[in-house]
Write a protein that holds these residues in place. Structure first.
Motif, PDB file in Angstrom:
ATOM      1  N   TYR A   1      40.797  95.027   0.197  1.00  0.00           N
ATOM      2  CA  TYR A   1      41.272  93.817  -0.491  1.00  0.00           C
ATOM      3  C   TYR A   1      42.639  93.258   0.135  1.00  0.00           C
ATOM      4  O   TYR A   1      42.799  92.151   0.265  1.00  0.00           O
TER       5      TYR A   1
ATOM      6  N   ALA B   1      42.168  91.647   3.547  1.00  0.00           N
ATOM      7  CA  ALA B   1      41.647  90.432   3.366  1.00  0.00           C
ATOM      8  C   ALA B   1      42.450  89.213   2.963  1.00  0.00           C
ATOM      9  O   ALA B   1      42.567  88.267   3.268  1.00  0.00           O
ATOM     10  N   HIS B   2      43.360  89.904   1.908  1.00  0.00           N
ATOM     11  CA  HIS B   2      44.422  88.922   1.562  1.00  0.00           C
ATOM     12  C   HIS B   2      45.359  88.626   2.697  1.00  0.00           C
ATOM     13  O   HIS B   2      45.622  87.269   2.811  1.00  0.00           O
ATOM     14  N   GLN B   3      45.839  89.614   3.581  1.00  0.00           N
ATOM     15  CA  GLN B   3      46.754  89.109   4.633  1.00  0.00           C
ATOM     16  C   GLN B   3      46.053  88.062   5.510  1.00  0.00           C
ATOM     17  O   GLN B   3      46.789  87.049   5.955  1.00  0.00           O
ATOM     18  N   ARG B   4      44.863  88.235   5.899  1.00  0.00           N
ATOM     19  CA  ARG B   4      44.064  87.416   6.716  1.00  0.00           C
ATOM     20  C   ARG B   4      44.093  85.930   5.988  1.00  0.00           C
ATOM     21  O   ARG B   4      44.257  84.695   6.704  1.00  0.00           O
ATOM     22  N   ARG B   5      43.808  85.905   4.665  1.00  0.00           N
ATOM     23  CA  ARG B   5      43.723  84.424   4.263  1.00  0.00           C
ATOM     24  C   ARG B   5      44.905  83.871   4.123  1.00  0.00           C
ATOM     25  O   ARG B   5      45.046  82.678   3.982  1.00  0.00           O
ATOM     26  N   VAL B   6      45.868  84.490   3.542  1.00  0.00           N
ATOM     27  CA  VAL B   6      46.912  84.038   3.011  1.00  0.00           C
ATOM     28  C   VAL B   6      47.831  83.315   4.418  1.00  0.00           C
ATOM     29  O   VAL B   6      48.476  82.381   4.347  1.00  0.00           O
ATOM     30  N   THR B   7      47.570  84.216   5.520  1.00  0.00           N
ATOM     31  CA  THR B   7      48.129  83.680   6.680  1.00  0.00           C
ATOM     32  C   THR B   7      47.630  82.169   7.154  1.00  0.00           C
ATOM     33  O   THR B   7      48.364  81.269   7.711  1.00  0.00           O
ATOM     34  N   ARG B   8      46.366  81.882   7.018  1.00  0.00           N
ATOM     35  CA  ARG B   8      45.611  80.688   7.125  1.00  0.00           C
ATOM     36  C   ARG B   8      46.603  79.489   6.283  1.00  0.00           C
ATOM     37  O   ARG B   8      46.427  78.369   6.684  1.00  0.00           O
TER      38      ARG B   8
END
Length: 143
Positions: free
Chosen positions: A42, A45-52
């Protein structure tokens, strides 16, 4: 882009980032504690999404802040609000790099309540700096 349009674009970017940061602090990070099994996945996935989301906001603020600092040096923008805004952005970026990112790396390995508490404290600093940055940007537009 004229100075007035630049200041408005800057205000929009700074306000968008502050809204994002408030959402993360009040909604996203507190929910981490309830994820349970599978937290490490989780978190990644949070890190990948928030970076965008945060990446373009950081770049945009960086560009407009540097542009405004150039205008200050040329005597075409007031130093006070620009320097205060630049300091707020520097705090946000520094706290992110030196506080939030290392804590997210700890959380990559799995749930760690102490790291989560530290992340909430670090994020409160980012919220305060981002909010102060909005005030500085508004001062610039309205001043």
């Amino acid at each position: 882009m004229g100075p007035m349009l630049l200041t408005v674009v800057h205000l929009v970017l700074v306000a968008a980032y502050a809204g994002f940061q408030w959402t993360v602090r009040v909604l996203v990070y507190p929910q981490f504690a309830g994820v349970g099994p599978g937290f490490a996945a989780y978190e990644r996935a949070h890190q990948r999404r928030v970076t965008r989301v945060v990446g373009p906001l950081f770049v945009g603020q960086g560009v407009t802040t540097l542009w405004l600092l150039v205008l200050v040096l040329r005597g075409e923008a007031p130093a006070g609000p620009v320097v205060v805004g630049a300091a707020c952005l520097a705090v946000v970026l520094g706290v992110t790099a030196l506080g939030a990112v290392p804590l997210h790396r700890v959380l990559d390995a799995g749930w760690d309540a102490a790291a989560h508490r530290r992340l909430l404290r670090v994020d409160s600093v980012r919220v305060a700096a981002a909010s102060a940055g909005v005030l500085a940007a508004a001062w610039l537009v309205l001043g």
